[in-house]
Design a protein around this motif. Structure first.
Motif, mmCIF file in Angstrom:
data_model
loop_
_atom_site.group_PDB
_atom_site.id
_atom_site.type_symbol
_atom_site.label_atom_id
_atom_site.label_comp_id
_atom_site.label_asym_id
_atom_site.label_seq_id
_atom_site.Cartn_x
_atom_site.Cartn_y
_atom_site.Cartn_z
ATOM 1 N N ASN A 32 63.660 58.512 18.619
ATOM 2 C CA ASN A 32 64.075 59.901 18.830
ATOM 3 C C ASN A 32 62.892 60.857 18.754
ATOM 4 O O ASN A 32 62.836 61.850 19.482
ATOM 5 C CB ASN A 32 65.137 60.281 17.798
ATOM 6 N N GLU A 33 61.929 60.558 17.858
ATOM 7 C CA GLU A 33 60.741 61.415 17.777
ATOM 8 C C GLU A 33 59.947 61.349 19.072
ATOM 9 O O GLU A 33 59.454 62.373 19.572
ATOM 10 C CB GLU A 33 59.884 60.969 16.585
ATOM 11 N N ARG A 34 59.807 60.157 19.621
ATOM 12 C CA ARG A 34 59.110 60.043 20.911
ATOM 13 C C ARG A 34 59.907 60.718 22.028
ATOM 14 O O ARG A 34 59.362 61.316 22.959
ATOM 15 C CB ARG A 34 58.876 58.559 21.233
ATOM 16 N N TRP A 35 61.203 60.623 21.924
ATOM 17 C CA TRP A 35 62.100 61.265 22.922
ATOM 18 C C TRP A 35 61.875 62.785 22.945
ATOM 19 O O TRP A 35 61.716 63.384 24.011
ATOM 20 C CB TRP A 35 63.549 60.935 22.545
ATOM 21 N N GLU A 36 61.890 63.415 21.762
ATOM 22 C CA GLU A 36 61.741 64.868 21.673
ATOM 23 C C GLU A 36 60.385 65.332 22.171
ATOM 24 O O GLU A 36 60.235 66.461 22.643
ATOM 25 C CB GLU A 36 61.944 65.331 20.232
ATOM 26 N N ALA A 37 59.367 64.475 22.086
ATOM 27 C CA ALA A 37 58.022 64.875 22.518
ATOM 28 C C ALA A 37 57.853 64.849 24.035
ATOM 29 O O ALA A 37 56.893 65.413 24.565
ATOM 30 C CB ALA A 37 56.987 63.952 21.862
ATOM 31 N N ILE A 38 58.764 64.215 24.710
ATOM 32 C CA ILE A 38 58.580 64.020 26.157
ATOM 33 C C ILE A 38 58.822 65.300 26.957
ATOM 34 O O ILE A 38 58.085 65.631 27.883
ATOM 35 C CB ILE A 38 59.488 62.888 26.673
ATOM 36 N N GLY A 39 59.846 66.054 26.633
ATOM 37 C CA GLY A 39 60.126 67.268 27.410
ATOM 38 C C GLY A 39 61.341 67.101 28.329
ATOM 39 O O GLY A 39 62.078 66.112 28.252
ATOM 40 N N HIS A 40 61.524 68.100 29.225
ATOM 41 C CA HIS A 40 62.735 68.164 30.049
ATOM 42 C C HIS A 40 62.745 67.106 31.144
ATOM 43 O O HIS A 40 61.702 66.649 31.617
ATOM 44 C CB HIS A 40 62.871 69.535 30.695
ATOM 45 N N VAL A 41 63.994 66.768 31.543
ATOM 46 C CA VAL A 41 64.213 65.889 32.700
ATOM 47 C C VAL A 41 65.020 66.682 33.736
ATOM 48 O O VAL A 41 65.547 67.758 33.424
ATOM 49 C CB VAL A 41 64.981 64.611 32.277
ATOM 50 N N PRO A 42 65.159 66.199 34.986
ATOM 51 C CA PRO A 42 65.972 66.916 35.985
ATOM 52 C C PRO A 42 67.383 67.174 35.470
ATOM 53 O O PRO A 42 67.988 66.307 34.820
ATOM 54 C CB PRO A 42 65.973 65.969 37.191
ATOM 55 N N ARG A 43 67.901 68.369 35.766
ATOM 56 C CA ARG A 43 69.195 68.798 35.228
ATOM 57 C C ARG A 43 70.323 67.812 35.553
ATOM 58 O O ARG A 43 71.157 67.503 34.699
ATOM 59 C CB ARG A 43 69.543 70.182 35.788
ATOM 60 N N ASP A 44 70.363 67.306 36.792
ATOM 61 C CA ASP A 44 71.480 66.450 37.175
ATOM 62 C C ASP A 44 71.420 65.068 36.522
ATOM 63 O O ASP A 44 72.438 64.370 36.431
ATOM 64 C CB ASP A 44 71.534 66.290 38.703
ATOM 65 N N ALA A 45 70.233 64.658 36.030
ATOM 66 C CA ALA A 45 70.104 63.346 35.382
ATOM 67 C C ALA A 45 70.261 63.431 33.874
ATOM 68 O O ALA A 45 70.389 62.393 33.188
ATOM 69 C CB ALA A 45 68.741 62.727 35.722
#
Length: 409
Positions: free
Chosen positions: A306-319
């Protein structure tokens, strides 16, 4: 002496013509024989016959006016009445009389035709006036103006009436044209004023649009451009010589902004697509923790993911819903495992569950004793009522026993 059916020459050379009123002197002949005298005046008669015939033909086949025809008839009649010819002068008088009738008939026909033409011209001009007065109230400026000009040409092609009638109709016709011209002039003067106001308003809109063209505040600026476009449409058109230039500046400012936003969004989309790929890999890594075995290990591993997840940033809205849903599924599984562990190891909760179970067991035992007592006393209805109550308490007891088992008791 020489003679023929219509005349004679006496011994003195005097030539006579026979008429219904008697003989009339034609003239005197001294230059030759009596026969030559008769032949000469007979030729005079034939000349009159030819002239009358020609006049009859002109009256019948040409547009010879009644006045000119009457002058010609009178001239021939004077020659006939002068008795300077030998022949059937009465027949010539008769032909001239018939010719007079024909001319008079033609005169009446032409008079009636002129009256008819005058009535038709009057009606035509009255129709033109009525149409012109209707057009004077029209707001179809171009079509009505062209039609009024066409009506003027039509008017000019119509015959004139008597002066009074023609002047009255022309006055109405001219007044209608003037009224239309006055209304059209006032309309376009007002339109010019409105377009000048529109020009000033659009100048302000252009200035604001140009000031926003280098903004990077994408959302609010795009919204403001939409508002500016609505305001632009509501303002109306400026003068033709200004409208295109203002529009080109207004649209150009928007194009600069939206081109920059498009470029920025393209970069963002590329970044978010890469982010999605990374988050899908992390979701797959998290899903490998299922089903939850060692809760402590699973919790630690999921926290790292989850920590790595939060560091990644936004993804396309529809995905976003799908990939986040995968992580939430793993998160819920860990939470449920934690709740189950807590229930299993919590002494207070176990004690409460045991106490509740004991109370329910005592209540069940008491109801069974009461049922046996009621049956022994022969009270069947009371026994049935107690049995129904026992069913409810037994169901609660079964549920409590199941919960107690979760605590290992």
């Amino acid at each position: 002496m020489s003679s023929d059916p219509w005349g004679r020459v006496d011994e003195t050379g005097t030539v006579y013509v026979r008429t219904a009123d008697g003989e009339q002197v034609v003239g005197s002949w001294q230059a030759g024989s009596p026969d030559e005298a008769l032949a000469y005046f007979e030729r005079k008669y034939e000349g009159l016959v030819v002239e009358i015939g020609l006049l009859e033909k002109r009256v019948q086949t040409t547009d010879l006016s009644a006045k000119d025809a009457q002058v010609a008839i009178d001239h021939l009649r004077e020659q006939v009445e002068a008795h300077h010819a030998v022949g059937d002068l009465e027949a010539l008088r008769t032909r001239l009389g018939e010719l007079v009738k024909t001319v008079e008939s033609r005169r009446e026909e032409r008079r009636a035709q002129r009256a008819k033409q005058s009535d038709e011209a009057r009606q035509a001009k009255e129709d033109l006036v009525v149409e012109a007065e209707q057009l004077a109230q029209s707001d179809q400026w171009r079509a009505a103006g062209e039609r009024l000009r066409s009506l003027v040409d039509t008017w000019k092609g119509l015959p004139r009436l008597d002066r009074k009638s023609d002047d009255e109709l022309w006055h109405r016709f001219s007044h209608a044209r003037s009224a239309f011209s006055k209304r059209r002039k006032a309309h376009f003067a007002q339109l010019d004023a409105q377009r000048e106001d529109a020009r000033k308003a659009k100048e302000k809109l252009v200035a604001e649009a140009e000031s926003l063209s280098d903004s990077t505040d994408w959302g609010p600026t795009a919204a403001r451009y939409r508002e500016l476009m609505s305001e632009w449409k509501a303002v109306g058109r400026a003068q033709r010589e200004h409208e295109d230039d203002l529009w080109n500046r207004f649209r150009g400012a928007q194009d600069v902004f939206f081109a920059a936003r498009g470029s920025a969004f393209a970069e963002r989309d590329a970044e978010q697509t890469e982010n999605l790929k990374l988050k899908e890999e992390l979701a797959a890594e998290a899903e490998k923790l299922l089903p939850i075995g060692d809760l402590k290990t699973a919790r630690s591993a999921f926290r790292s993911i989850n920590e790595r997840w939060e560091a990644i940033g936004h993804v396309p809205r529809d995905a976003r819903p799908k990939v986040e849903g995968r992580m939430h599924t793993v998160d819920r599984a860990i939470q449920e495992a934690e709740e189950a562990e807590w229930r299993r190891t919590n002494p207070e909760a176990r004690a409460r569950a045991a106490g509740l179970t004991g109370q329910l067991q005592a209540a069940v035992d008491k109801l069974r004793a009461q049922i046996e007592q009621a049956r022994a006393q022969g009270n069947a209805s009371k026994a049935e009522k107690l049995e129904r109550e026992l069913e409810g308490r037994q169901a609660l007891l079964d549920q409590a026993l199941k919960g107690l088992q979760e605590f290992g008791g």
